[in-house]
Write an enzyme that holds these catalytic residues in place. Structure first.
Site, PDB file in Angstrom:
ATOM      1  N   ASP A  85      12.554 -21.581  -2.214  1.00 25.45           N
ATOM      2  CA  ASP A  85      13.142 -21.903  -1.193  1.00 25.45           C
ATOM      3  C   ASP A  85      13.203 -23.391  -1.167  1.00 25.45           C
ATOM      4  OD1 ASP A  85      14.309 -21.709   1.434  1.00 25.45           O
ATOM      5  OD2 ASP A  85      12.434 -21.727   2.419  1.00 25.45           O
ATOM      6  N   HIS A  86      14.204 -24.211  -0.990  1.00 26.69           N
ATOM      7  CA  HIS A  86      14.297 -25.763  -0.768  1.00 26.69           C
ATOM      8  C   HIS A  86      13.685 -26.559  -1.996  1.00 26.69           C
ATOM      9  CE1 HIS A  86      15.844 -26.037   3.341  1.00 26.69           C
ATOM     10  NE2 HIS A  86      15.159 -25.158   3.662  1.00 26.69           N
TER      11      HIS A  86
HETATM   12  P1  13P Z   1      10.834 -21.436   9.969  1.00 25.73           P
HETATM   13  O1  13P Z   1       9.735 -21.561   9.394  1.00 25.73           O
HETATM   14  O2  13P Z   1      11.370 -22.344  11.068  1.00 25.73           O
HETATM   15  O3  13P Z   1      11.143 -19.944  10.575  1.00 25.73           O
HETATM   16  O4  13P Z   1      12.115 -21.597   8.809  1.00 25.73           O
HETATM   17  C1  13P Z   1      11.883 -20.993   7.796  1.00 25.73           C
HETATM   18  C2  13P Z   1      13.155 -21.620   6.565  1.00 25.73           C
HETATM   19  O5  13P Z   1      14.190 -21.961   6.910  1.00 25.73           O
HETATM   20  C3  13P Z   1      12.810 -21.645   5.182  1.00 25.73           C
HETATM   21  O6  13P Z   1      13.830 -22.398   4.616  1.00 25.73           O
END
Ligand code: 13P
Length: 280
Positions: A81-82
């Site tokens: 992720d990211h």
């Molecule tokens: P939250 O932590 O706000 O639920 O978001 C998670 C997210 O978008 C991870 O990329």
């Protein structure tokens, strides 16, 4: 069970549900997510962000996710992720990750396209899928700062990024934020509608925690085919742990089994909200 990763997202997009993605940092969260997914017969993402990937290690996370998948029988897709690093995306693919996100949303559109293209070319060659981002998700994250409403996706930019990279899915800034919301979130559904009309690939909603479920359902109706949730899981984890931890607590598994049990209903609820249950 092994999942056809690309097909799973396309199926969700075509049928109007979303695949939930849960941010995990350790084996207890992974077990909770994989077991809840198996019980609900849902496909889910096990998402590990950059900090977790760098701290725990990609190989370690891949091995844990594999065991969680095999033991639970859950249909889980391991996802980075990211990542704002092309090299980390490639390393995740090399480690066996099935899906990676290159987040170059803080860069110019041209640079975002360049980085996304490089990751797509590499990942597709190795059988993995890629998510990119356009516009920005508010709150803490790797997206950097923004001015005025430049965090909101510009539909033309979304089209350019999708069409010139061959990326599999697109996270779009429509007003959601990572972490707990300090005030009521303002989600730009009209903008989402516009993007969904112009972009054919599945769209991704980040910052699920704290968005009212009715709004999440609207977003799914308007084209979000993957919904990310992290903070709510971690907050549940820590709250539960705090209630039982004291100076005499030395048996880690005694402490962590109830944590896992506390997380599972949260995962199950999000699976229902995303209409992702009973999909296989
Ligand atoms: P939250 O932590 O706000 O639920 O978001 C998670 C997210 O978008 C991870 O990329």
């Amino acid at each position: 069970m092994k999942v056809d990763y690309k097909q799973a997202l396309l199926d969700a997009d075509a049928k109007g549900y979303a695949i939930p993605a849960f941010n995990c940092s350790d084996c207890w969260e992974m077990q909770a997510v994989a077991e809840a997914a198996a019980e609900k017969r849902a496909v889910v993402y096990l998402a590990t962000n950059m900090r977790v990937a760098q701290s725990v290690g990609l190989d370690y996370l891949y091995a844990m996710a594999e065991v969680a998948r095999q033991k639970s029988g859950g249909h889980v897709i391991l996802h980075l992720d990211h990542s704002n690093s092309v090299d980390l995306c490639k390393a995740a693919v090399d480690s066996g990750y099935q899906s990676v996100m290159i987040d170059a949303s803080m860069c110019s559109l041209e640079e975002n396209i360049r980085q996304t293209r490089e990751v797509v070319e590499y990942a597709h060659r190795h059988g993995a899928i890629v998510e990119a981002e356009i516009g920005r998700i508010l709150g803490r994250g790797v997206e950097g700062t923004y001015e005025g409403d430049d965090y909101l996706v510009r539909p033309a930019d979304a089209v350019a990024l999708a069409e010139s990279t061959g990326v599999d899915s697109l996270a779009v800034g429509i007003g959601t934020a990572h972490g707990f919301y300090k005030s009521k979130p303002h989600i730009d559904l009209e903008r989402l509608r516009q993007v969904n009309r112009l972009v054919s690939i599945p769209l991704v909603l980040h910052g699920g925690t704290g968005v009212p479920f009715e709004v999440i359902k609207e977003c799914i109706k308007e084209g979000m085919a993957k919904v990310n949730v992290g903070t709510q899981l971690h907050a549940t984890y820590i709250k539960d742990l705090k209630t039982r931890i004291d100076a005499a607590s030395t048996n880690i598994s005694d402490l962590m089994e109830p944590v896992k049990a506390a997380i599972k209903p949260v995962v199950a609820q999000w699976i229902e909200v995303c209409r992702a249950a009973n999909r296989y």
